[in-house]
Design a protein around this motif. Structure first.
Motif, mmCIF file in Angstrom:
data_model
loop_
_atom_site.group_PDB
_atom_site.id
_atom_site.type_symbol
_atom_site.label_atom_id
_atom_site.label_comp_id
_atom_site.label_asym_id
_atom_site.label_seq_id
_atom_site.Cartn_x
_atom_site.Cartn_y
_atom_site.Cartn_z
ATOM 1 N N SER A 25 -3.970 4.110 1.413
ATOM 2 C CA SER A 25 -4.588 4.556 2.661
ATOM 3 C C SER A 25 -4.415 6.067 2.790
ATOM 4 O O SER A 25 -3.496 6.656 2.214
ATOM 5 C CB SER A 25 -3.981 3.838 3.870
ATOM 6 O OG SER A 25 -2.590 4.099 3.980
ATOM 7 N N PHE A 26 -5.322 6.686 3.545
ATOM 8 C CA PHE A 26 -5.332 8.144 3.680
ATOM 9 C C PHE A 26 -5.382 8.535 5.149
ATOM 10 O O PHE A 26 -6.044 7.888 5.960
ATOM 11 C CB PHE A 26 -6.538 8.742 2.957
ATOM 12 C CG PHE A 26 -6.508 8.550 1.466
ATOM 13 C CD1 PHE A 26 -5.939 9.504 0.635
ATOM 14 C CD2 PHE A 26 -7.036 7.403 0.883
ATOM 15 C CE1 PHE A 26 -5.902 9.331 -0.742
ATOM 16 C CE2 PHE A 26 -7.010 7.211 -0.491
ATOM 17 C CZ PHE A 26 -6.435 8.176 -1.304
ATOM 18 N N THR A 27 -4.691 9.635 5.469
ATOM 19 C CA THR A 27 -4.654 10.162 6.826
ATOM 20 C C THR A 27 -4.968 11.652 6.791
ATOM 21 O O THR A 27 -4.735 12.314 5.772
ATOM 22 C CB THR A 27 -3.258 9.939 7.448
ATOM 23 O OG1 THR A 27 -2.885 8.565 7.301
ATOM 24 C CG2 THR A 27 -3.239 10.284 8.926
ATOM 25 N N PHE A 28 -5.485 12.199 7.901
ATOM 26 C CA PHE A 28 -5.844 13.612 8.068
ATOM 27 C C PHE A 28 -7.099 13.999 7.292
ATOM 28 O O PHE A 28 -7.288 15.180 6.948
ATOM 29 C CB PHE A 28 -4.697 14.556 7.664
ATOM 30 C CG PHE A 28 -3.395 14.307 8.389
ATOM 31 C CD1 PHE A 28 -3.380 13.742 9.651
ATOM 32 C CD2 PHE A 28 -2.185 14.638 7.801
ATOM 33 C CE1 PHE A 28 -2.180 13.507 10.329
ATOM 34 C CE2 PHE A 28 -0.975 14.415 8.465
ATOM 35 C CZ PHE A 28 -0.970 13.844 9.723
ATOM 36 N N GLY A 29 -7.953 13.041 7.016
ATOM 37 C CA GLY A 29 -9.193 13.366 6.326
ATOM 38 C C GLY A 29 -9.617 12.259 5.384
ATOM 39 O O GLY A 29 -9.015 11.188 5.341
ATOM 40 N N VAL A 30 -10.654 12.521 4.621
ATOM 41 C CA VAL A 30 -11.193 11.566 3.658
ATOM 42 C C VAL A 30 -11.162 12.212 2.273
ATOM 43 O O VAL A 30 -11.541 13.373 2.128
ATOM 44 C CB VAL A 30 -12.649 11.181 4.015
ATOM 45 C CG1 VAL A 30 -13.156 10.074 3.103
ATOM 46 C CG2 VAL A 30 -12.741 10.742 5.471
ATOM 47 N N PRO A 31 -10.720 11.483 1.252
ATOM 48 C CA PRO A 31 -10.757 12.056 -0.101
ATOM 49 C C PRO A 31 -12.188 12.411 -0.486
ATOM 50 O O PRO A 31 -13.145 11.802 0.003
ATOM 51 C CB PRO A 31 -10.220 10.918 -0.987
ATOM 52 C CG PRO A 31 -9.506 9.996 -0.057
ATOM 53 C CD PRO A 31 -10.194 10.107 1.262
ATOM 54 N N ASP A 32 -12.339 13.395 -1.374
ATOM 55 C CA ASP A 32 -13.684 13.719 -1.834
ATOM 56 C C ASP A 32 -14.227 12.559 -2.675
ATOM 57 O O ASP A 32 -13.473 11.714 -3.155
ATOM 58 C CB ASP A 32 -13.697 15.023 -2.627
ATOM 59 C CG ASP A 32 -12.783 14.981 -3.852
ATOM 60 O OD1 ASP A 32 -13.027 14.166 -4.756
ATOM 61 O OD2 ASP A 32 -11.811 15.758 -3.897
ATOM 62 N N ALA A 88 0.834 -1.201 0.000
ATOM 63 C CA ALA A 88 0.000 0.000 0.000
ATOM 64 C C ALA A 88 0.867 1.250 0.000
ATOM 65 O O ALA A 88 2.060 1.195 0.305
ATOM 66 C CB ALA A 88 -0.926 0.004 1.219
ATOM 67 N N VAL A 89 0.242 2.361 -0.338
ATOM 68 C CA VAL A 89 0.862 3.683 -0.226
ATOM 69 C C VAL A 89 -0.056 4.541 0.629
ATOM 70 O O VAL A 89 -1.277 4.522 0.447
ATOM 71 C CB VAL A 89 1.063 4.337 -1.613
ATOM 72 C CG1 VAL A 89 1.521 5.791 -1.461
ATOM 73 C CG2 VAL A 89 2.078 3.549 -2.437
ATOM 74 N N ASN A 90 0.528 5.269 1.584
ATOM 75 C CA ASN A 90 -0.267 6.156 2.432
ATOM 76 C C ASN A 90 -0.037 7.608 2.030
ATOM 77 O O ASN A 90 1.101 8.050 1.886
ATOM 78 C CB ASN A 90 0.103 5.981 3.910
ATOM 79 C CG ASN A 90 -0.647 6.962 4.804
ATOM 80 O OD1 ASN A 90 -0.131 8.005 5.176
ATOM 81 N ND2 ASN A 90 -1.883 6.628 5.131
ATOM 82 N N LEU A 91 -1.135 8.343 1.857
ATOM 83 C CA LEU A 91 -1.076 9.760 1.504
ATOM 84 C C LEU A 91 -1.758 10.607 2.576
ATOM 85 O O LEU A 91 -2.647 10.128 3.284
ATOM 86 C CB LEU A 91 -1.765 10.010 0.163
ATOM 87 C CG LEU A 91 -1.209 9.294 -1.074
ATOM 88 C CD1 LEU A 91 -1.997 9.703 -2.303
ATOM 89 C CD2 LEU A 91 0.273 9.588 -1.260
#
Length: 353
Positions: A131-138, A70-73
């Motif tokens: 995976s995403f941190t500090f919020g949710v993608p639109d 995975a890659v985390n953004l």
């Protein structure tokens, strides 16, 4: 078998263990590949990477493993540049810069352009999981990524944040308890109101969302993994546990600090980045504590201290470094990632028997 679940099937991994996408150079291609080659899911922490550096790292990972990774953004945060606050922060930081022989950095207006380019690289390289941190993608971004068959993992520190992840279309969500090291993914309300421990947070989230839940925060070995699964999580995400392993890119001083500290030393501070994060208490945290409420917002403060942190490591001044750590440092070990994973699996098997 205990390790088979909806999540392991979706992720294409053998074990429900995810290595956290720790940004800042910790998650080397060697670490990500070693974790994935051991049957768990390695994650590249690309939050601070340029698109070019991220693409190069992804290509290296592909050379080292044929297993899913995975890659985390980071969802970008774009506060206004407050010149007065920056000038005041620079005055507070001046003694450290002078001691390290550094000049003041140029502060640029934050933007989302780096993040948008990173998303394009994900698609170009055919990354299977993000995976995403500090919020949710639109929702538009989520739809676009799903059209390219990416599995999407969100991060939440409250049940309400988990519900937002589900409504927006994330495939699964990491429930990050207050024990976690470094920055947590709080994006709704005040950080202080989201200081909920993993053991309380996970079962409440499991009862409220239908997407699979991943437990994170203070999980350091087989006992923690099994406890999280018992609470209803389908997998765990572990950060500090992997930070001290041989393949980790963490600075030597950082690893040594974790291996030789105790559970009461990791404290919450905004001094390094302008965003609350858990790290081992040191001189910088103590001296800057009085100014925390007046520091520029993340990521501006992070940019102001970047060279201080880097040069402190170069000059062996750990008292001025960010030493991120969760609340379980006594359980840290310095060995190969694959050996640690094998040990955790054995611990779980023995307890189940």
């Amino acid at each position: 078998m205990w390790y088979r679940s909806e999540i392991t099937k979706k992720l294409g991994v053998q074990y429900p263990i995810i290595q956290a996408g720790m940004a800042g150079g910790v998650t080397t291609p060697e670490l990500v590949a070693a974790v994935s080659n051991s049957g768990a899911l390695g994650t590249l922490g690309a939050g601070y990477m340029t698109p070019e550096t991220m693409q190069q790292a992804i290509k290296q990972i592909k050379q080292l493993t044929d297993q899913p990774f995975a890659v985390n953004l980071f969802i970008p945060e774009i506060p206004n540049v407050d010149t007065e606050a920056i000038n005041q922060a620079n005055e507070w930081l001046r003694p450290y810069r002078e001691a390290l022989q550094l000049t003041k950095p140029e502060v640029k207006q934050p933007s989302s352009s780096n993040y948008e380019k990173q998303l394009e690289i994900l698609l170009q390289e055919g990354v299977p999981i993000c995976s995403f941190t500090f919020g949710v993608p639109d929702k538009e971004t989520i739809q676009k990524l799903k059209q390219h068959h990416l599995l999407l993992i969100g991060t939440a520190t409250t049940v309400q944040e988990a519900m937002i992840n589900e409504v927006n279309g994330m495939d699964m969500v990491v429930m990050q308890g207050s024990e976690a090291g470094g920055h947590r993914g709080t994006f709704l309300g005040e950080f202080e109101d989201a200081m909920i421990g993993t053991m309380a947070l996970v079962p409440q989230a499991v009862d409220q969302v239908s997407i699979p839940v991943i437990a994170a925060g203070g999980i350091m070995d087989g006992r923690g993994i099994l406890a999280a699964l018992t609470l209803g999580a389908q997998a765990v995400q572990m950060g500090t546990a992997f930070l001290t392993c041989l393949e980790s890119g963490a600075k030597k001083q950082h690893k040594e600090a974790i291996l030789h500290t105790t559970e009461e030393q990791p404290v919450i501070t905004s001094a390094f980045s302008g965003k609350p994060a858990r790290g081992i208490k040191n001189q910088f945290i103590t001296e800057m504590a009085a100014y925390e409420k007046d520091l520029p917002s993340y990521p501006i403060q992070n940019a102001l201290t970047k060279e201080i942190r880097r040069e402190a490591a170069n000059q062996n001044r750990p008292e001025w470094m960010h030493l991120w750590s969760g609340q379980g440092p006594r359980l840290s070990r310095q060995q190969a990632a694959g050996e640690m994973i094998s040990k955790w699996i054995l611990q779980i098997d023995e307890r189940i028997k």
